[in-house]
Design a protein around this motif. Structure first.
Motif, PDB file in Angstrom:
ATOM      1  N   GLU A  24       0.915  -1.507   0.086  1.00  0.00           N
ATOM      2  CA  GLU A  24      -0.074  -0.187  -0.093  1.00  0.00           C
ATOM      3  C   GLU A  24       0.926   1.146   0.022  1.00  0.00           C
ATOM      4  O   GLU A  24       0.622   2.221  -0.799  1.00  0.00           O
ATOM      5  CB  GLU A  24      -0.853  -0.100   1.305  1.00  0.00           C
ATOM      6  CG  GLU A  24      -1.916   1.141   1.440  1.00  0.00           C
ATOM      7  CD  GLU A  24      -2.687   1.486   0.273  1.00  0.00           C
ATOM      8  OE1 GLU A  24      -3.078   2.746  -0.041  1.00  0.00           O
ATOM      9  OE2 GLU A  24      -3.017   0.546  -0.239  1.00  0.00           O
ATOM     10  N   ARG A  25       1.954   1.413   0.683  1.00  0.00           N
ATOM     11  CA  ARG A  25       2.701   2.335   0.810  1.00  0.00           C
ATOM     12  C   ARG A  25       3.509   2.752  -0.399  1.00  0.00           C
ATOM     13  O   ARG A  25       3.788   3.692  -0.805  1.00  0.00           O
ATOM     14  CB  ARG A  25       3.900   2.275   2.177  1.00  0.00           C
ATOM     15  CG  ARG A  25       4.594   3.423   2.441  1.00  0.00           C
ATOM     16  CD  ARG A  25       4.985   3.502   3.784  1.00  0.00           C
ATOM     17  NE  ARG A  25       6.070   4.713   4.041  1.00  0.00           N
ATOM     18  CZ  ARG A  25       7.213   4.323   4.437  1.00  0.00           C
ATOM     19  NH1 ARG A  25       7.250   3.198   5.353  1.00  0.00           N
ATOM     20  NH2 ARG A  25       8.107   5.181   4.451  1.00  0.00           N
ATOM     21  N   LEU A  26       4.055   1.574  -1.062  1.00  0.00           N
ATOM     22  CA  LEU A  26       4.641   1.927  -2.487  1.00  0.00           C
ATOM     23  C   LEU A  26       3.715   2.297  -3.501  1.00  0.00           C
ATOM     24  O   LEU A  26       4.151   3.133  -4.153  1.00  0.00           O
ATOM     25  CB  LEU A  26       5.169   0.322  -2.610  1.00  0.00           C
ATOM     26  CG  LEU A  26       6.396  -0.061  -2.031  1.00  0.00           C
ATOM     27  CD1 LEU A  26       6.615  -1.801  -2.278  1.00  0.00           C
ATOM     28  CD2 LEU A  26       7.654   0.815  -2.123  1.00  0.00           C
ATOM     29  N   THR A  27       2.352   1.867  -3.339  1.00  0.00           N
ATOM     30  CA  THR A  27       1.495   2.231  -4.276  1.00  0.00           C
ATOM     31  C   THR A  27       1.000   3.683  -4.250  1.00  0.00           C
ATOM     32  O   THR A  27       0.932   4.451  -5.054  1.00  0.00           O
ATOM     33  CB  THR A  27      -0.030   1.377  -4.198  1.00  0.00           C
ATOM     34  OG1 THR A  27       0.408   0.058  -4.307  1.00  0.00           O
ATOM     35  CG2 THR A  27      -0.864   1.726  -5.308  1.00  0.00           C
ATOM     36  N   GLU A  32       2.001   9.263  -6.012  1.00  0.00           N
ATOM     37  CA  GLU A  32       2.487  10.684  -5.767  1.00  0.00           C
ATOM     38  C   GLU A  32       3.642  11.183  -6.721  1.00  0.00           C
ATOM     39  O   GLU A  32       4.084  11.951  -6.654  1.00  0.00           O
ATOM     40  CB  GLU A  32       2.958  10.697  -4.278  1.00  0.00           C
ATOM     41  CG  GLU A  32       1.877  10.605  -3.442  1.00  0.00           C
ATOM     42  CD  GLU A  32       2.460  10.507  -1.933  1.00  0.00           C
ATOM     43  OE1 GLU A  32       1.551  10.676  -0.970  1.00  0.00           O
ATOM     44  OE2 GLU A  32       3.669  10.257  -1.548  1.00  0.00           O
ATOM     45  N   GLY A  33       4.015  10.206  -7.569  1.00  0.00           N
ATOM     46  CA  GLY A  33       5.216  10.441  -8.333  1.00  0.00           C
ATOM     47  C   GLY A  33       6.528  10.215  -7.808  1.00  0.00           C
ATOM     48  O   GLY A  33       7.686  10.657  -8.265  1.00  0.00           O
ATOM     49  N   ARG A  34       6.723   9.552  -6.942  1.00  0.00           N
ATOM     50  CA  ARG A  34       7.810   9.292  -6.058  1.00  0.00           C
ATOM     51  C   ARG A  34       8.751   8.001  -6.792  1.00  0.00           C
ATOM     52  O   ARG A  34       9.971   7.905  -6.467  1.00  0.00           O
ATOM     53  CB  ARG A  34       7.788   8.945  -4.597  1.00  0.00           C
ATOM     54  CG  ARG A  34       7.033  10.274  -3.799  1.00  0.00           C
ATOM     55  CD  ARG A  34       7.018  10.106  -2.512  1.00  0.00           C
ATOM     56  NE  ARG A  34       6.219  10.898  -1.776  1.00  0.00           N
ATOM     57  CZ  ARG A  34       6.736  12.122  -1.559  1.00  0.00           C
ATOM     58  NH1 ARG A  34       8.019  12.570  -1.735  1.00  0.00           N
ATOM     59  NH2 ARG A  34       6.056  13.050  -1.017  1.00  0.00           N
ATOM     60  N   LEU A  56      11.454  -5.547   3.931  1.00  0.00           N
ATOM     61  CA  LEU A  56      10.512  -4.590   3.954  1.00  0.00           C
ATOM     62  C   LEU A  56      11.156  -3.066   3.977  1.00  0.00           C
ATOM     63  O   LEU A  56      10.922  -2.204   3.370  1.00  0.00           O
ATOM     64  CB  LEU A  56       9.234  -4.958   4.631  1.00  0.00           C
ATOM     65  CG  LEU A  56       8.373  -6.022   4.229  1.00  0.00           C
ATOM     66  CD1 LEU A  56       7.524  -6.344   5.443  1.00  0.00           C
ATOM     67  CD2 LEU A  56       8.038  -6.080   2.815  1.00  0.00           C
ATOM     68  N   ALA A  57      11.859  -2.959   5.068  1.00  0.00           N
ATOM     69  CA  ALA A  57      12.542  -1.727   5.506  1.00  0.00           C
ATOM     70  C   ALA A  57      13.303  -1.116   4.182  1.00  0.00           C
ATOM     71  O   ALA A  57      13.318  -0.102   4.271  1.00  0.00           O
ATOM     72  CB  ALA A  57      12.896  -1.688   6.750  1.00  0.00           C
ATOM     73  N   ALA A  58      14.112  -1.988   3.775  1.00  0.00           N
ATOM     74  CA  ALA A  58      14.891  -1.736   2.719  1.00  0.00           C
ATOM     75  C   ALA A  58      14.254  -0.911   1.380  1.00  0.00           C
ATOM     76  O   ALA A  58      14.489  -0.173   0.919  1.00  0.00           O
ATOM     77  CB  ALA A  58      15.840  -2.780   2.125  1.00  0.00           C
ATOM     78  N   LEU A  59      12.971  -1.655   1.105  1.00  0.00           N
ATOM     79  CA  LEU A  59      12.195  -1.185   0.082  1.00  0.00           C
ATOM     80  C   LEU A  59      11.385   0.290   0.234  1.00  0.00           C
ATOM     81  O   LEU A  59      11.085   0.818  -0.568  1.00  0.00           O
ATOM     82  CB  LEU A  59      11.152  -2.068  -0.324  1.00  0.00           C
ATOM     83  CG  LEU A  59      11.281  -3.331  -0.606  1.00  0.00           C
ATOM     84  CD1 LEU A  59      10.315  -4.657  -0.621  1.00  0.00           C
ATOM     85  CD2 LEU A  59      12.108  -3.657  -1.911  1.00  0.00           C
ATOM     86  N   ASP A  62      13.764   4.712   1.257  1.00  0.00           N
ATOM     87  CA  ASP A  62      13.805   6.286   0.607  1.00  0.00           C
ATOM     88  C   ASP A  62      12.613   6.833   0.480  1.00  0.00           C
ATOM     89  O   ASP A  62      12.660   8.020  -0.243  1.00  0.00           O
ATOM     90  CB  ASP A  62      14.903   6.192  -0.678  1.00  0.00           C
ATOM     91  CG  ASP A  62      13.976   5.323  -1.598  1.00  0.00           C
ATOM     92  OD1 ASP A  62      12.982   4.508  -1.369  1.00  0.00           O
ATOM     93  OD2 ASP A  62      14.267   5.370  -2.911  1.00  0.00           O
ATOM     94  N   LEU A  63      11.481   6.489   0.934  1.00  0.00           N
ATOM     95  CA  LEU A  63      10.353   6.971   0.901  1.00  0.00           C
ATOM     96  C   LEU A  63       9.984   7.742   2.341  1.00  0.00           C
ATOM     97  O   LEU A  63      10.297   7.290   3.447  1.00  0.00           O
ATOM     98  CB  LEU A  63       9.015   6.047   0.725  1.00  0.00           C
ATOM     99  CG  LEU A  63       9.372   5.493  -0.666  1.00  0.00           C
ATOM    100  CD1 LEU A  63       8.349   4.218  -0.617  1.00  0.00           C
ATOM    101  CD2 LEU A  63       9.177   6.380  -1.845  1.00  0.00           C
ATOM    102  N   PRO A  64       9.387   9.014   2.232  1.00  0.00           N
ATOM    103  CA  PRO A  64       8.634   9.560   3.460  1.00  0.00           C
ATOM    104  C   PRO A  64       7.780   8.708   4.267  1.00  0.00           C
ATOM    105  O   PRO A  64       7.030   7.832   3.765  1.00  0.00           O
ATOM    106  CB  PRO A  64       7.877  11.149   3.064  1.00  0.00           C
ATOM    107  CG  PRO A  64       7.769  10.725   1.430  1.00  0.00           C
ATOM    108  CD  PRO A  64       8.737   9.684   1.032  1.00  0.00           C
TER     109      PRO A  64
END
Length: 68
Positions: A24-27, A32-34, A56-59, A62-64
């Protein structure tokens, strides 16, 4: 038990729910264009097959943070 080694959180096994939360967070990040579509595909595959919290943390590193 005294003297028993406790694994670090990163080494603990991830649950289905935790993998779903990462997806969900990746989606959202892609929306958001990240992340590019290719990055999203790559990370989604890795998230769905992740075994540990560290994977999972590594994925998501680099996201807020999610939330307000």
């Amino acid at each position: 038990m005294p003297g028993e080694m406790v694994p670090e959180r990163r080494e603990l096994r991830a649950s289905h729910e935790e993998r779903d939360q990462a997806v969900e967070r990746l989606t959202v990040a892609a929306g958001e264009g990240r992340l590019t579509p290719d990055e999203l595909d790559e990370r989604l595959e890795a998230a769905l097959t992740a075994r540990t919290h560290g994977e999972l943390a590594a994925l998501l590193a680099d996201l807020p943070d999610a939330g307000p």
